[in-house]
Each structure stands twice: as structure tokens, then as C-alpha cells.
Design a protein around this motif. Structure first.
Motif, PDB file in Angstrom:
ATOM      1  N   LEU A 137      53.931  42.116  26.681  1.00 28.53           N
ATOM      2  CA  LEU A 137      53.638  40.693  26.799  1.00 28.53           C
ATOM      3  C   LEU A 137      52.150  40.423  26.993  1.00 28.53           C
ATOM      4  N   ASN A 138      51.425  41.442  27.469  1.00 27.73           N
ATOM      5  CA  ASN A 138      49.996  41.239  27.698  1.00 27.73           C
ATOM      6  C   ASN A 138      49.133  42.065  26.756  1.00 27.73           C
ATOM      7  N   ASN A 139      49.759  42.641  25.729  1.00 22.41           N
ATOM      8  CA  ASN A 139      48.978  43.296  24.685  1.00 22.41           C
ATOM      9  C   ASN A 139      48.376  42.212  23.792  1.00 22.41           C
ATOM     10  N   PRO A 140      47.047  42.214  23.561  1.00 24.91           N
ATOM     11  CA  PRO A 140      46.423  41.095  22.839  1.00 24.91           C
ATOM     12  C   PRO A 140      47.068  40.790  21.493  1.00 24.91           C
ATOM     13  N   ASP A 141      47.294  41.806  20.655  1.00 27.82           N
ATOM     14  CA  ASP A 141      47.901  41.564  19.344  1.00 27.82           C
ATOM     15  C   ASP A 141      49.295  40.963  19.489  1.00 27.82           C
ATOM     16  N   PHE A 142      50.097  41.557  20.376  1.00 22.17           N
ATOM     17  CA  PHE A 142      51.470  41.071  20.557  1.00 22.17           C
ATOM     18  C   PHE A 142      51.459  39.671  21.148  1.00 22.17           C
ATOM     19  N   ARG A 143      50.622  39.465  22.174  1.00 20.28           N
ATOM     20  CA  ARG A 143      50.568  38.168  22.854  1.00 20.28           C
ATOM     21  C   ARG A 143      50.128  37.046  21.915  1.00 20.28           C
ATOM     22  N   ASP A 144      49.132  37.330  21.087  1.00 20.57           N
ATOM     23  CA  ASP A 144      48.545  36.279  20.259  1.00 20.57           C
ATOM     24  C   ASP A 144      49.244  36.089  18.915  1.00 20.57           C
ATOM     25  N   LEU A 398      38.635  49.311  30.228  1.00 19.47           N
ATOM     26  CA  LEU A 398      38.869  49.913  31.548  1.00 19.47           C
ATOM     27  C   LEU A 398      37.921  51.084  31.818  1.00 19.47           C
ATOM     28  N   PRO A 399      37.732  52.024  30.850  1.00 17.81           N
ATOM     29  CA  PRO A 399      36.789  53.120  31.113  1.00 17.81           C
ATOM     30  C   PRO A 399      35.364  52.630  31.364  1.00 17.81           C
ATOM     31  N   ALA A 400      34.961  51.530  30.699  1.00 18.93           N
ATOM     32  CA  ALA A 400      33.608  51.010  30.905  1.00 18.93           C
ATOM     33  C   ALA A 400      33.497  50.270  32.233  1.00 18.93           C
ATOM     34  N   LEU A 401      34.553  49.602  32.659  1.00 17.09           N
ATOM     35  CA  LEU A 401      34.528  48.816  33.894  1.00 17.09           C
ATOM     36  C   LEU A 401      34.715  49.684  35.135  1.00 17.09           C
ATOM     37  N   GLU A 402      35.501  50.737  35.020  1.00 18.77           N
ATOM     38  CA  GLU A 402      35.845  51.560  36.179  1.00 18.77           C
ATOM     39  C   GLU A 402      34.627  52.085  36.935  1.00 18.77           C
ATOM     40  N   PRO A 403      33.582  52.626  36.262  1.00 20.31           N
ATOM     41  CA  PRO A 403      32.441  53.139  37.030  1.00 20.31           C
ATOM     42  C   PRO A 403      31.720  52.073  37.846  1.00 20.31           C
ATOM     43  N   LEU A 404      31.893  50.821  37.468  1.00 19.45           N
ATOM     44  CA  LEU A 404      31.161  49.744  38.117  1.00 19.45           C
ATOM     45  C   LEU A 404      31.908  49.167  39.319  1.00 19.45           C
ATOM     46  N   VAL A 405      33.168  49.566  39.493  1.00 20.96           N
ATOM     47  CA  VAL A 405      34.027  48.983  40.523  1.00 20.96           C
ATOM     48  C   VAL A 405      34.626  50.100  41.361  1.00 20.96           C
ATOM     49  N   GLU A 406      34.732  49.882  42.648  1.00 17.51           N
ATOM     50  CA  GLU A 406      35.240  50.903  43.557  1.00 17.51           C
ATOM     51  C   GLU A 406      36.773  50.917  43.581  1.00 17.51           C
ATOM     52  N   LEU A 407      37.362  51.178  42.405  1.00 20.59           N
ATOM     53  CA  LEU A 407      38.817  51.227  42.285  1.00 20.59           C
ATOM     54  C   LEU A 407      39.207  52.278  41.261  1.00 20.59           C
ATOM     55  N   ARG A 408      40.307  52.947  41.534  1.00 23.50           N
ATOM     56  CA  ARG A 408      40.859  53.848  40.522  1.00 23.50           C
ATOM     57  C   ARG A 408      41.411  53.036  39.361  1.00 23.50           C
ATOM     58  N   ARG A 409      41.488  53.696  38.203  1.00 28.81           N
ATOM     59  CA  ARG A 409      41.825  52.966  36.985  1.00 28.81           C
ATOM     60  C   ARG A 409      43.177  52.282  37.064  1.00 28.81           C
ATOM     61  N   SER A 410      44.193  52.959  37.581  1.00 23.98           N
ATOM     62  CA  SER A 410      45.525  52.347  37.630  1.00 23.98           C
ATOM     63  C   SER A 410      45.528  51.111  38.523  1.00 23.98           C
ATOM     64  N   ARG A 411      44.819  51.184  39.648  1.00 22.19           N
ATOM     65  CA  ARG A 411      44.777  50.051  40.567  1.00 22.19           C
ATOM     66  C   ARG A 411      43.915  48.926  39.994  1.00 22.19           C
ATOM     67  N   LEU A 412      42.846  49.302  39.305  1.00 12.97           N
ATOM     68  CA  LEU A 412      41.990  48.316  38.649  1.00 12.97           C
ATOM     69  C   LEU A 412      42.775  47.559  37.582  1.00 12.97           C
ATOM     70  N   GLU A 413      43.545  48.294  36.787  1.00 14.30           N
ATOM     71  CA  GLU A 413      44.328  47.654  35.722  1.00 14.30           C
ATOM     72  C   GLU A 413      45.356  46.692  36.304  1.00 14.30           C
ATOM     73  N   SER A 414      46.014  47.110  37.384  1.00 20.19           N
ATOM     74  CA  SER A 414      47.009  46.244  38.019  1.00 20.19           C
ATOM     75  C   SER A 414      46.351  44.968  38.529  1.00 20.19           C
ATOM     76  N   MET A 415      45.168  45.086  39.141  1.00 21.13           N
ATOM     77  CA  MET A 415      44.458  43.907  39.637  1.00 21.13           C
ATOM     78  C   MET A 415      44.081  42.968  38.489  1.00 21.13           C
ATOM     79  N   LEU A 416      43.600  43.530  37.382  1.00 21.58           N
ATOM     80  CA  LEU A 416      43.204  42.708  36.245  1.00 21.58           C
ATOM     81  C   LEU A 416      44.397  41.948  35.673  1.00 21.58           C
ATOM     82  N   LYS A 417      45.571  42.564  35.668  1.00 23.68           N
ATOM     83  CA  LYS A 417      46.759  41.895  35.154  1.00 23.68           C
ATOM     84  C   LYS A 417      47.122  40.676  36.011  1.00 23.68           C
ATOM     85  N   VAL A 418      46.975  40.823  37.338  1.00 24.76           N
ATOM     86  CA  VAL A 418      47.222  39.682  38.219  1.00 24.76           C
ATOM     87  C   VAL A 418      46.206  38.581  37.941  1.00 24.76           C
ATOM     88  N   LEU A 419      44.936  38.965  37.819  1.00 24.17           N
ATOM     89  CA  LEU A 419      43.893  37.978  37.536  1.00 24.17           C
ATOM     90  C   LEU A 419      44.094  37.317  36.176  1.00 24.17           C
TER      91      LEU A 419
END
Length: 724
Positions: A137-144, A398-419
């Protein structure tokens, strides 16, 4: 399907029972829907209403949506879309639908090559049911591209395991929030069915509100009693992990049929599987790390009773349907009575009696605390992420954003989905962007959720110790007004199992759990994105600067050495010399390492030269532990203790959530003192590098790189524990 015009409710009921008979394989045609199942179908088909069904596992929720689908399709409606969380459920549902003459297809991450064909079939009207994973449901191609057309054509929307939409619940999944968009795009009069077996009153109200199934007077909420008269619940308290494993090995064959043994961690599942196989039992492991093909094979073997049990983490939960499952045993207690009810609900759906047994462990609460630490991030981290995205010149992956944020990738992705669902960010081709929309950090809600988690943990402790009816206890936790003593659990009817086990089985379990040694794989590639945070490293670590494969005494998440090491390495634990039993075990690990493949004392594959000295990684939190451990290893191995890799400056680089941030913290923080560098140059050989534990592996990698650059001809990492 043959089209039929709108009929009376009596005719509709008869048609519904006919479809049910095909669905359950009743050739006599005598199968009949229960009244509450018919009420749900009538609301969906005759009245085109929205309904929320909260009913126990095995009640027959899938029968409601398959029968409703058949009737709606016969009236000319579009296909049913079922949003379903697990592939296991999808496989079962496709097979079940076929029995009723319903053509079902799936769109999920494992069948991308079929998507185009599925979409063509939908357009041609050949698909009756489409099962979609929430992640789609949140895959860009599928969603759009796909979702708008799908919403316009949908004849019935089904949200299975609907408790996942609520962060008040035990299994919140941000992708489910995207359903609100699909609901808004549905044409008027399209019925919606939300189903779950595991929701208390608060979660039920939240799901109803979010899905629009509770905000209008014509919505139907069906909530039934949750007692399962086939389940006999019990708790057996045993003194330690060895007693629990030995008991299970000796009593597994006494449990009816085949079943599931749940553990709290992947490491524990693998340990228990190996031990039970060693004791002659046919079992298979099933965790989040199990390959998809192996998972499917394990499911099929359990369905066909080719194995006595699957030893599983919560990866085997929603969606696995085996009506004759005879038992569920938990080695370790889940942190939530709602999650526990869901997992034990897998048993006894099609048999008169199933055993449910909890074997709680002393390590349970430490594991609960670890998983609780993965909750929604602090406002500071969320704001920092939004700021980074707002100032980025292009979408950030996600790989580009992860180094800039103090979060592991799985937790970062979950947060982005909520946002994303909240409208603050959007996932587009190439990554994530900020929308610029205002966003409020709901601190009160997140704090309330955290308090709920604590309350659920207290409830699970109470469940294990209560002298009252255990089924009634679980029902009350799910706000079931029909809760009453069951007459079957160990408190109502008396214990059915004793703690008896043979000394031989107990000794075998102790030996197995006491077996020390875990491989520690070295880091070979720098994480991506380091230059963006000021660390000029990228690509592959040069071979001459890498650590060699190392060893650890155990994993902090296992139930063997993990139980011994966790309290010793806890943040609040006092410092002190290494305990004798731990030191002896480390020496044993070293001896096995030396003799094994790649070792320096008889290994036959690429043997290492014998270590010529010991180097420790200095510690400001456990200096006595680390120094004494290094000294003991040096003494037993008759090696010199060459010195320590020291920390520079006043700021101590504590743990970090991801690899890039850990490396940024370590950048310039370590030094090889001149005396150690001189000793390395004279030593002419590899050294053992000793530390307390490793999580990301980067402290060992950076220290090894510095030692190699200072003259060490090889670095063999040795730690007490691996985190995870």
C-alpha cells in the motif's frame, strides 16, 4: 461467476449456506452459517454496511468474507480486496477460496513477476479475490498507479488482523495506516469488513475509528466471547533454561498431535531446535531469519504432521492455519497477554482438546526491555529526520538517510511510515521527501502506549502466578464481558504435567547450553554514506587492515551463556574481575578455536599462525573486567599482555544505533599508544584482541585496522558476548 439479481434475505441466506458448504467441503450440503456469521454477511451483502468483527481464533472470519465475496460477485460487484499481513495466510486463503469456486490472486513482494498478469486478470473481471500485503500500500508505483484503479473497482474491502492498525495494540504495523487513504477513495456503498481475534476495548475503538467502522450509526460491531473450550491452559515453573529444555525433550512426545514451541528470540529457537533434534525429535526452526523457501517447507511439514513441532519466534503467528494443531508451548513468556492469546489461539481450532503450556524464564523481562527500547523515537530524532529531508536536494533513500540519523534502518523505516501516514513525509521514486506539512509529536499518546506496555508486562507476570482461572484471566485482559472460569486450566482442573525429568536429560541440556563459542564475522565493507557525515571512508576495507574471523563466548539473546552474561554486562552491573567460570569457558573457546578449521593448533583449512600476544580494548565502564580477562587469557596461553587500544579525549563514544553513527563516534576516538606500537612491531605475528562485547562490530574493526597499521600481522577478535 453466475450473476444473480437482488433477492430476499431468506434466499440470500440459502445461497450463503450453499457457498459455505463448498468452502468447507461439505458434499451433503448440510453446513450452515452461525447466526453471528450470517449477521456479518447480511450487513455486507444486503445492506452494504461497514462491519468490525472481533471474534476468537477459529470462529470463522474467513468464511464471512469468502461467502460475502461469492454473493457480491454474483450480484455484479467488483473483486474483493483483502489486506493480509503474512504470506502464510495468503497461501492458505488462495487454497480455501478455490474450494468455494472463488478465483483468488495475490500481489506481494514474493511474486513481482506476476503483478502485470494479475492486473490484467483484474481488468478482465477474472479475479474474485485479491490478497495484498500491507507493505504494497505504500510502494510508490503500487500506491500511485495500481491502488486508485483498485479502489475504484473494489466490491468489498477486507482488513484482516485489523488490530495491526492501532499503535495501542501489541502488533502495530505502520503500513496498515495507509488503508485510510484507500477507504477514502472507495465509491459510496462499498462494504468494508475489518476482522481480528486479538483486540481489547481500547484497540477495538481505535480500529473502528480509523477504519470508519464505528463513527456512523449504521456500522456493525460484532464482538463475541473469546473462550476457547478446546484449550487447556497451564503454567509450569522450572528453575532454569536447562530444566526447561530437558523437560521439553522428555515430554514432547506426550503432547497431542503436532504443534508449535514458541521462543522469544531467534537464538533461542535455534538452540532449542538443535537440542531437540539431538534428543531424537523431528522438529524444525522457524524465525524471521529463515529463508522464505525454508519457511514454506516448514509450514507444509507441520500441516502434514511430518514434524512434531516448529520451534518458532513470533514470525509464525497471524495467518498460520492448522485446524488440528494439538499444542502450543512457550519457552519464555511473551510480554503481552493479548499477544499470548493470539499465539495460543493457533491450537485446537479443529480438535476437541489441545494443550497450551507456558514455561516462563528468568531472562524473559530482559528480553522484553530490549524490544521495548525499539518504540517510537524521541521528538529530537524525529525533528532531525524531518529537517534533513527538508534540506535535501533530492529524495533520500534509506541507505543515504541512515548515516545522518541516530537510528537503525528498520526503526528508521518504521518511523518514516508513520510520518508518511501523518502527511509529514512521502515515499517517492528514489526515496523519501519532506512534504512541509505541519506535524505534531504526540508525546502524550506515545507515553500512554509505553505505560500500556508496562501494564501488559505486569499482566503476564500475574498470568504466570495467578491461582485463578487462566482462560478467564486472558479474557478479562481482552475486555471480554463473557469471561468466566473455564473448568479446564491447571488452576480449575488441577495440573496435568509434573516437573519430572531424568538426570540424564538434564545433564544433556546443561552440556548443550554450556557449550561455548559463537563465530564473530569481521567487517569487510565500510557502510555507505560516511563522507556525508565527515568520515572519509568508503568501499572495502583493505585485506591487510581487516580483522580475522573471531569468537565470542555466547550471544546475549540466547538462553545458555546469554543468561549468564546478560546480568554481568548490564549497564548498571558493577565492575570487577572476570568470574572464574566465565574465564574458564573463554579458555575453552580459545582451545576449540585453536584446534578447529582455520585455527593455529591443528586446523586443516588455512591455519592461522599462533597468536604472539594479547591486546585489550580499554574500557571506562568495565576496566577491571577487561583487564583481568586479558590477563587470564595471557597467563593461560603463556602470551604477553602487550597493552591496550586506548580512548582519547574526555568524551567516551558509547553505543550508537547504526553503523555509520557508531563509526562517526569512533572517528579519532581510539589510539595505539607508542609502547603498544613498539611491542607489535617486535612481536612478529597475530594478536588476540579482547573486548567485553560487540554489537555493530565496528569497535573491533577500527581497533584491528589501527593494530594492523601499527605492525600487527593479524588480529583475532575475542569477546565475551555478541549483542543479538
Amino acid at each position: 461467476m453466475e450473476r444473480m439479481e437482488h433477492t430476499s434475505n431468506a434466499d440470500l441466506r440459502a445461497a450463503a449456506d450453499t457457498v459455505l458448504a463448498r468452502l468447507v467441503g461439505d458434499v451433503s450440503g448440510t453446513a450452515r452459517l452461525r447466526e453471528d456469521q450470517w449477521r456479518a454477511i447480511e450487513a455486507l451483502v444486503a445492506d452494504r454496511r461497514r462491519a468490525l468483527v472481533v471474534q476468537r481464533t477459529g470462529w470463522g472470519k474467513s468464511a464471512v468474507y469468502f461467502v460475502a465475496t461469492s454473493l457480491l460477485r454474483a450480484q455484479g460487484s467488483g473483486p474483493t480486496v483483502i489486506v493480509s499481513p503474512l504470506l502464510a495466510l495468503m497461501r492458505n486463503q488462495v487454497e480455501a477460496a478455490a474450494r468455494a469456486g472463488i478465483h483468488a490472486r495475490t500481489i506481494n513482494s514474493s511474486n513481482t513477476e506476476e503483478w502485470e498478469d494479475v492486473q490484467d486478470e483484474i481488468a478482465a473481471g477474472a479475479v474474485d479475490v485479491l490478497l495484498v500485503s500491507p507493505e504494497r500500500l505504500n510502494n510508490p508505483d503500487f500506491r500511485d498507479q495500481v491502488l486508485p484503479r483498485l479502489a475504484a473497482a473494489t466490491g468489498l474491502l477486507v482488513v484482516d488482523e485489523a488490530h495491526c492498525i492501532s499503535d495501542w495494540g501489541h502488533d502495530f504495523r505502520p503500513d496498515y495506516r495507509r488503508l485510510r487513504t484507500m477507504l477514502a477513495d472507495l465509491p459510496p456503498g462499498v462494504p468494508v469488513l475489518a476482522t481480528t481475534a486479538t483486540a481489547n476495548a481500547r484497540v477495538t475503538a481505535d480500529v473502528a475509528e480509523q477504519l470508519g467502522t464505528g463513527g456512523s450509526s449504521d456500522a456493525l460491531v460484532l464482538r463475541g466471547p473469546l473462550d476457547r473450550d478446546s484449550l487447556s491452559l497451564g503454567v509450569l515453573r522450572l528453575s532454569d533454561a536447562a530444566h526447561r529444555m530437558a523437560w521439553l525433550a522428555e515430554h514432547l512426545d506426550e503432547l497431542p498431535g503436532s504443534g508449535i514451541i514458541y521462543t522469544l528470540t531467534v537464538a533461542a529457537a535455534e538452540e532449542v531446535t538443535a537440542f531437540l533434534r539431538q534428543r531424537g525429535h523431528t522438529v524444525a526452526s522457524y524465525t524471521g531469519k529463515t529463508e522464505n523457501a525454508d519457511r514454506q517447507q516448514a509450514e507444509e511439514d507441520l500441516l502434514a504432521n511430518k514434524v512434531k513441532a516448529l520451534v518458532a519466534t513470533s514470525a509464525l503467528g497471524m495467518g498460520f492455519d492448522k485446524p488440528d494443531l494439538g499444542f502450543v508451548v512457550h519457552l519464555g513468556s511473551p510480554s503481552s497477554p493479548i499477544a499470548y492469546y493470539q499465539q495460543v489461539g493457533r491450537a485446537g481450532r479443529g480438535v476437541e482438546h489441545a494443550e497450551v503450556l507456558l514455561l516462563p524464564g528468568k531472562e524473559d523481562e530482559a528480553i522484553w526491555e530490549y524490544f521495548a527500547s525499539l518504540a517510537f523515537p524521541s521528538e529530537e530524532l524525529v525533528r532531525r529526520t524531518l529537517d534533513i529531508l527538508a534540506h535535501a536536494e533530492k529524495p533520500l533513500s534509506l541507505p543515504a538517510l541512515e548515516p545522518l540519523v541516530e537510528l537503525r534502518r528498520s526503526r528508521l523505516e518504521s518511523m518514516l511510515k508513520v510520518l508518511d501516514v501523518d502527511g509529514a513525509v512521502k515515499r517517492v521514486k528514489g526515496g523519501w521527501i519532506a512534504t512541509g506539512q505541519p506535524w505534531t509529536y504526540d508525546a502524550e499518546r506515545y507515553a500512554w502506549v509505553a505505560r500500556q506496555r508496562k501494564a501488559e508486562q505486569r499482566a503476564m507476570r500475574e498470568y504466570a502466578s495467578t491461582t485463578d482461572c487462566r482462560m478467564e484471566f486472558l479474557q478479562r485482559q481482552l475486555d471480554d464481558e463473557a469471561a468466566k472460569p473455564c473448568g479446564r486450566c491447571d488452576n480449575c482442573a488441577g495440573p496435568r504435567f509434573t516437573a519430572d525429568m531424568s538426570e540424564e536429560a538434564l545433564d544433556a541440556a546443561r552440556v548443550d547450553l554450556g557449550r561455548a563459542g559463537v563465530d564473530v564475522e569481521p567487517r569487510r565493507m565500510w557502510p555507505t554514506g560516511l563522507p556525508a557525515i565527515g568520515v572519509d571512508l568508503k568501499g572495502r576495507l583493505p585485506a591487510g587492515e581487516q580483522a580475522a574471523p573471531g569468537r565470542a563466548l555466547g550471544r546475549l539473546s540466547d538462553i545458555g551463556w546469554g543468561n549468564r552474561l546478560r546480568p554481568m554486562l548490564a549497564a548498571q552491573a558493577p565492575d570487577g574481575p572476570v568470574p572464574d567460570d566465565v574465564a574458564k569457558a573463554v579458555v575453552g573457546v580459545l582451545a576449540d578455536w585453536a584446534k578447529g578449521p582455520g585455527g593455529w593448533a591443528g586446523g586443516v583449512q588455512d591455519p592461522q599462525p599462533r597468536p604472539v600476544g594479547v591486546v585489550i580494548v580499554a574500557s571506562r565502564t568495565r576496566p577491571q573486567l577487561i583487564h583481568s580477562l586479558g590477563a587470564r587469557i595471557a597467563e593461560v596461553g603463556r602470551l604477553p599482555l602487550l597493552g591496550a587500544v586506548e580512548y582519547t579525549g574526555e568524551v567516551y563514544p558509547g553505543p550508537r544505533s547504526n553503523s555509520a553513527q557508531r563509526l562517526k563516534a569512533l572517528d579519532g576516538a581510539l589510539t595505539v599508544p607508542p609502547a603498544l606500537a613498539s611491542a607489535l612491531a617486535e612481536a612478529q605475528g597475530p594478536v588476540l584482541l579482547v573486548d567485553d562485547y560487540t554489537e555493530t562490530g565496528w569497535t573491533l574493526a577500527v581497533a584491528a585496522r589501527m593494530l594492523r597499521r601499527s605492525g600487527a600481522q593479524g588480529v583475532l577478535p575475542l569477546v565475551l558476548a555478541v549483542q543479538g
